[in-house]
Design a protein around this motif. Structure first.
Motif, PDB file in Angstrom:
ATOM      1  N   HIS A  56       9.760  69.996  71.700  1.00 60.71           N
ATOM      2  CA  HIS A  56      11.572  70.243  71.366  1.00 60.71           C
ATOM      3  C   HIS A  56      12.457  69.433  71.066  1.00 60.71           C
ATOM      4  CE1 HIS A  56      10.599  74.806  70.176  1.00 60.71           C
ATOM      5  NE2 HIS A  56       9.399  74.758  71.254  1.00 60.71           N
ATOM      6  N   PHE A  57      12.767  68.709  73.087  1.00 61.90           N
ATOM      7  CA  PHE A  57      13.791  67.429  72.991  1.00 61.90           C
ATOM      8  C   PHE A  57      13.695  66.332  72.386  1.00 61.90           C
ATOM      9  CE2 PHE A  57      12.344  69.096  77.511  1.00 61.90           C
ATOM     10  CZ  PHE A  57      13.654  69.415  78.004  1.00 61.90           C
ATOM     11  N   ALA A  58      12.162  65.943  71.227  1.00 61.80           N
ATOM     12  CA  ALA A  58      12.648  65.209  70.166  1.00 61.80           C
ATOM     13  C   ALA A  58      12.848  65.705  69.478  1.00 61.80           C
ATOM     14  CB  ALA A  58      11.300  64.443  70.433  1.00 61.80           C
ATOM     15  N   LEU A  59      12.555  66.678  68.779  1.00 59.30           N
ATOM     16  CA  LEU A  59      13.632  67.296  67.391  1.00 59.30           C
ATOM     17  C   LEU A  59      14.842  67.268  67.574  1.00 59.30           C
ATOM     18  CD1 LEU A  59      10.357  69.949  66.858  1.00 59.30           C
ATOM     19  CD2 LEU A  59      11.450  68.492  65.361  1.00 59.30           C
ATOM     20  N   LYS A  60      14.985  68.129  68.858  1.00 60.54           N
ATOM     21  CA  LYS A  60      16.465  68.414  69.177  1.00 60.54           C
ATOM     22  C   LYS A  60      17.584  67.023  69.051  1.00 60.54           C
ATOM     23  CE  LYS A  60      18.945  70.729  73.136  1.00 60.54           C
ATOM     24  NZ  LYS A  60      19.315  70.937  74.634  1.00 60.54           N
ATOM     25  N   ARG A  61      17.018  66.220  69.562  1.00 65.24           N
ATOM     26  CA  ARG A  61      17.295  64.737  70.016  1.00 65.24           C
ATOM     27  C   ARG A  61      17.548  63.996  68.581  1.00 65.24           C
ATOM     28  NH1 ARG A  61      14.863  64.424  75.138  1.00 65.24           N
ATOM     29  NH2 ARG A  61      13.703  62.852  73.998  1.00 65.24           N
ATOM     30  N   GLY A  62      16.889  64.604  67.584  1.00 66.33           N
ATOM     31  CA  GLY A  62      16.311  63.608  66.248  1.00 66.33           C
ATOM     32  C   GLY A  62      15.336  62.929  66.544  1.00 66.33           C
ATOM     33  N   GLU A  63      14.245  62.263  67.376  1.00 64.61           N
ATOM     34  CA  GLU A  63      13.799  61.288  67.786  1.00 64.61           C
ATOM     35  C   GLU A  63      11.902  61.600  67.832  1.00 64.61           C
ATOM     36  OE1 GLU A  63      14.786  60.518  71.322  1.00 64.61           O
ATOM     37  OE2 GLU A  63      16.843  59.590  71.204  1.00 64.61           O
ATOM     38  N   ALA A  64      12.222  62.342  66.472  1.00 63.74           N
ATOM     39  CA  ALA A  64      10.955  62.778  66.712  1.00 63.74           C
ATOM     40  C   ALA A  64      10.245  62.390  65.873  1.00 63.74           C
ATOM     41  CB  ALA A  64      10.807  64.299  66.265  1.00 63.74           C
ATOM     42  N   PRO A  65       8.942  62.382  66.578  1.00 60.52           N
ATOM     43  CA  PRO A  65       7.716  61.281  64.943  1.00 60.52           C
ATOM     44  C   PRO A  65       7.883  62.393  63.560  1.00 60.52           C
ATOM     45  CG  PRO A  65       6.337  62.543  66.785  1.00 60.52           C
ATOM     46  CD  PRO A  65       7.813  63.068  67.303  1.00 60.52           C
TER      47      PRO A  65
END
Length: 462
Positions: A358-367
């Protein structure tokens, strides 16, 4: 009439023991046949007949072993190209089991050699064992023997078998199929253990398609994936599988023996759950957790028939259970097992928590996300931007996936994604993560408003 159903979860396979007046018959037996012998002994019944509705594709039958242990003949369609000793049956043939009369109906469609067996008491039909021709709420798929006959031709035969023969039986006739919900031999099979001809006339979706051309078109479209082992199971069933007790004893392996076996082409299956696999596994092993009822089905999708198999297990009991599950689909060459705690050289598979995702998607840093669920699951709800490749298709669509960037794999619970992640690792993908809990956990978890950095307390703010 005595009647008992035996059900194998995962394969969703139903077999039956019926009897009367001291005699009994078994219909579509599973590979491990002791249950029938014990039940017959308890009921003081002698097994005098074994009925095979067709040479099955999704499981290996114990019909030949059961015949050897009871002396009972095997009854199967005259059209089945079987090589074991059997009694070939034709439309209208009758077999007596105690006071019961079993009438044979040729009902091709699911396979060229499908038969149904109508049980009569006092000359009147009371039940019919339909194999994979008619299920509760569904009918059999016509493509599993496509090497012998085109699916469209089998679909036409299925129409005739259903509308011309089975639906001609009295409405109160009980229907006992060979499969329940989850079987890959149909599409929408109900979990109900039995039905009646009258109920299927009214509610079975396929039996509402009374136009022949419309029925055939529906039967050959939108078919589910089938495991590679299906064709091998048919071959084994036509020859007759060896007795389960004749297989070599399962033995423990050393780590060196496991390495040697792997180097010589053995497939290493890690039967533990995804978190344990992620924490440390034998390099090059395939993750297929024994905790799922679908263990044997998923193994059958990705392990080539005939290849030797070595097991990584949490306990010796798990090895024995895996051995039975694999034998039920004809994978007899299990060379041994090793307990995971004995491994000294392992690799890890990173497990990605849904909060982190969730956090990675929110920050645009998800794999990059690979969703390996079915098309229906994906269409119902998915994470925007994810790549969708259903798990059975992953090995043949590896070229669509980026090897040069991180890839996180997600499914419904974390089980299928662990299988996919292990397949990708074997194929040379190194930057792989498995999403723990899958979409189920992801959808239940709402991203909080705070950032991880908010948890770092400094000085007087503690």
């Amino acid at each position: 009439m005595f009647e008992k159903r035996f059900y194998v979860e995962g394969l969703a396979h139903a077999s039956y023991l019926i009897g009367d007046s001291g005699q009994a018959a078994v219909i579509d037996p599973k590979r491990d046949v002791d249950d029938y012998l014990e039940a017959a002994e308890r009921e003081r019944l002698k097994i005098v007949a074994i009925f095979e509705t067709h040479p099955h594709a999704d499981f290996v039958s114990g019909h030949v072993e059961l015949a050897a242990r009871t002396g009972a003949p095997i009854y199967i369609s005259h059209r089945a190209p079987a090589t074991y000793k059997r009694s070939p049956m034709r439309d209208g043939d009758v077999v007596r089991v105690g006071s019961l009369e079993v009438r044979c109906l040729e009902t091709p469609g699911h396979s060229p050699d499908s038969m149904s067996f109508v049980v009569c008491e006092g000359g009147a039909p009371v039940s019919v064992f339909t194999g994979d021709t008619l299920f509760v709420g569904d009918v059999g798929r016509p493509d599993l023997r496509d090497a012998e006959e085109k699916p469209t031709q089998l679909a036409q035969a299925l129409y005739d078998s259903l509308f011309g023969k089975l639906l001609a039986l009295p409405g109160e006739t009980k229907v006992f199929p060979a499969h329940g919900s989850g079987s890959l031999c149909g599409r929408k099979i109900s979990s109900a253990p039995f039905t009646t001809i009258g109920r299927e006339r009214l509610y079975n979706w396929a039996l509402q398609l009374k136009d022949r051309a419309e029925f055939v078109c529906a039967m050959v479209g939108n078919l589910p994936d089938r495991p590679a082992y299906f064709s091998n199971s048919v071959r084994i069933n036509l020859a007759g599988a060896p007795a389960l007790g004749s297989l070599p004893e399962l033995r423990p392996l050393t780590e060196e023996e496991l390495k040697t076996a792997s180097a010589h082409g053995a497939v290493v299956i890690d039967t533990r759950s995804a978190p344990f696999f992620g924490a440390g596994h034998f390099p090059g092993s395939l993750s297929v957790g024994l905790g799922s009822n679908l263990f044997s089905t998923w193994a059958g999708f990705f392990v080539v028939s005939g290849k030797p198999i070595a097991l990584v297990v949490g306990s010796p009991d798990a090895a024995q259970r895996a051995r039975i599950e694999l034998a039920r689909i004809g994978y007899d060459d299990v060379i041994g097992y090793i307990e995971a705690d004995s491994l000294t050289q392992t690799r890890q598979l990173s497990q990605l928590g849904v909060d982190e995702l969730h956090f990675a998607l929110k920050r645009g840093e998800a794999p990059r996300l690979l969703d390996v669920r079915t098309s229906g699951e994906y269409e119902a709800q998915h994470i925007e931007g994810s790549i969708h490749i259903p798990l059975p298709s992953v090995p043949r669509r590896l070229g669509e996936l980026p090897k040069d960037r991180p890839l996180a794999v997600i499914c419904g619970s974390g089980y299928r994604s662990s299988i996919a992640a292990s397949l990708l690792r074997i194929a040379g993908f190194s930057r792989i993560q498995n999403v723990m809990g899958g979409m189920g956990a992801y959808l239940e978890t709402q991203p909080p408003e705070w950032e991880p950095s908010d948890l770092v307390f400094i000085g007087e703010n503690i």
